[in-house]
Design an enzyme around this catalytic site. Structure first.
Site, PDB file in Angstrom:
ATOM      1  N   ASP A 184       0.805  -1.213   0.000  1.00 58.69           N
ATOM      2  CA  ASP A 184       0.000   0.000   0.000  1.00 58.69           C
ATOM      3  C   ASP A 184       0.846   1.274   0.000  1.00 58.69           C
ATOM      4  O   ASP A 184       2.061   1.233   0.198  1.00 58.69           O
ATOM      5  CB  ASP A 184      -0.948   0.008   1.202  1.00 58.69           C
ATOM      6  CG  ASP A 184      -0.284  -0.494   2.489  1.00 58.69           C
ATOM      7  OD1 ASP A 184       0.930  -0.286   2.647  1.00 58.69           O
ATOM      8  OD2 ASP A 184      -0.974  -1.084   3.334  1.00 58.69           O
ATOM      9  N   ASN A 198      -7.671  -3.679  14.417  1.00 60.20           N
ATOM     10  CA  ASN A 198      -9.056  -3.958  14.018  1.00 60.20           C
ATOM     11  C   ASN A 198      -9.131  -5.086  12.994  1.00 60.20           C
ATOM     12  O   ASN A 198     -10.167  -5.311  12.369  1.00 60.20           O
ATOM     13  CB  ASN A 198      -9.720  -2.688  13.477  1.00 60.20           C
ATOM     14  CG  ASN A 198      -9.027  -2.138  12.237  1.00 60.20           C
ATOM     15  OD1 ASN A 198      -8.056  -2.713  11.748  1.00 60.20           O
ATOM     16  ND2 ASN A 198      -9.516  -1.019  11.720  1.00 60.20           N
ATOM     17  N   HIS A 215      -7.234  -5.274  10.210  1.00 58.17           N
ATOM     18  CA  HIS A 215      -6.921  -4.928   8.817  1.00 58.17           C
ATOM     19  C   HIS A 215      -5.580  -5.515   8.391  1.00 58.17           C
ATOM     20  O   HIS A 215      -4.676  -5.685   9.187  1.00 58.17           O
ATOM     21  CB  HIS A 215      -6.995  -3.407   8.571  1.00 58.17           C
ATOM     22  CG  HIS A 215      -5.856  -2.605   9.118  1.00 58.17           C
ATOM     23  ND1 HIS A 215      -6.013  -1.646  10.096  1.00 58.17           N
ATOM     24  CD2 HIS A 215      -4.539  -2.575   8.810  1.00 58.17           C
ATOM     25  CE1 HIS A 215      -4.856  -1.080  10.367  1.00 58.17           C
ATOM     26  NE2 HIS A 215      -3.930  -1.629   9.597  1.00 58.17           N
ATOM     27  N   GLU A 237      -9.692  -2.343   5.447  1.00 53.79           N
ATOM     28  CA  GLU A 237     -10.338  -2.079   6.730  1.00 53.79           C
ATOM     29  C   GLU A 237     -11.607  -2.927   6.888  1.00 53.79           C
ATOM     30  O   GLU A 237     -12.125  -3.466   5.902  1.00 53.79           O
ATOM     31  CB  GLU A 237     -10.726  -0.592   6.806  1.00 53.79           C
ATOM     32  CG  GLU A 237      -9.559   0.378   6.671  1.00 53.79           C
ATOM     33  CD  GLU A 237      -8.781   0.573   7.966  1.00 53.79           C
ATOM     34  OE1 GLU A 237      -9.003  -0.198   8.925  1.00 53.79           O
ATOM     35  OE2 GLU A 237      -7.957   1.497   8.010  1.00 53.79           O
TER      36      GLU A 237
END
Length: 242
Positions: free
Chosen positions: A68, A137, A139, A144
């Site tokens: 990313d 979380n 990810h 996400e």
């Protein structure tokens, strides 16, 4: 299939992960490595740089594709992921600059950039070993929690919790990018081998949820349960609830 390898602490975990990448490059000198950023992989990269400096590792035929990049940041910005990779790995080993690939955060055309990156991965023949970190979380990359799994490279709006977690690297909240280009879940699952690294007590709950909970896009990493070759490397604290 999931294999779990436990290190005593962060440094030991980093050493074990580096050994996995070392083995991949040694057995397949022209391999394609999928690389990750964030605080967790830094120790792994440090160990790989040490191996190179000792003359034990040769990156000259290796190709890398990063997961990313922040949208809007160019590679000279010290918070960009291109800059991160240069600082922690690329500038310290003999990998050819033209063989290192990161999404182009300066391309304003999201559809074009994401399509280009998907095409690049396909042209390279896919990723042989994908290194991943794990967000609090769930990810992976910047995939996400969502209502569905995104297959290909896409532009994502970062969640408030991720923006907040990233704010420690910027001088003000206003400077923190709110979007990123990221490989999709489909890109990640197509890697022949996945190496997931985790460290610290704060990751213990999400590690357990990822591998023992239901497969759901609300916990993006849970999709790794479907992959045929996943190696989970963590320190004692991160694996304590697995």
């Amino acid at each position: 299939m999931l294999r779990v390898l436990e290190g005593k602490d962060y440094n030991d975990m980093s050493r074990i992960a580096a050994n996995m990448i070392f083995a991949q490059i040694t057995l397949q000198p022209g391999c394609v490595l999928g690389l990750a950023t964030g605080s967790t992989p830094i120790g792994t990269y440090n160990h790989l740089v040490e191996c190179y400096k000792k003359g034990d590792l040769d990156f000259s035929q290796v190709t890398s594709v990063n997961l990313d990049e922040y949208r809007g940041l160019n590679g000279t910005n010290d918070q960009s992921y291109r800059y991160f990779m240069n600082e922690h790995l690329f500038h310290h080993v003999n990998i050819k600059p033209e063989n290192t690939h990161v999404p182009d955060g300066t391309n304003p055309d999201a559809v074009k950039e994401c399509g280009r990156y998907d095409q690049l991965i396909e042209t390279l023949g896919g990723v042989d070993l994908q290194l991943l970190g794990l967000g609090n979380n769930g990810h992976i990359g910047f995939n996400e929690p969502d209502d569905n799994f995104e297959k290909g490279t896409h532009c994502v709006n970062l969640t408030e919790s991720t923006i907040k977690a990233n704010s420690r690297f910027f001088s003000s909240m206003e400077e923190v990018p709110t979007q990123a280009y990221t490989m999709g879940i489909g890109n990640i699952l197509q890697a022949k081998k996945i190496l997931l690294i985790v460290s610290g007590t704060a990751k213990a709950d999400i590690v357990r949820e990822t591998f023992t909970g239901p497969i759901t896009p609300r916990v993006p990493a849970s999709i790794l349960q479907l992959h045929k070759d996943v190696i989970l490397v963590g320190d004692k604290a991160a694996l304590s609830k697995l």
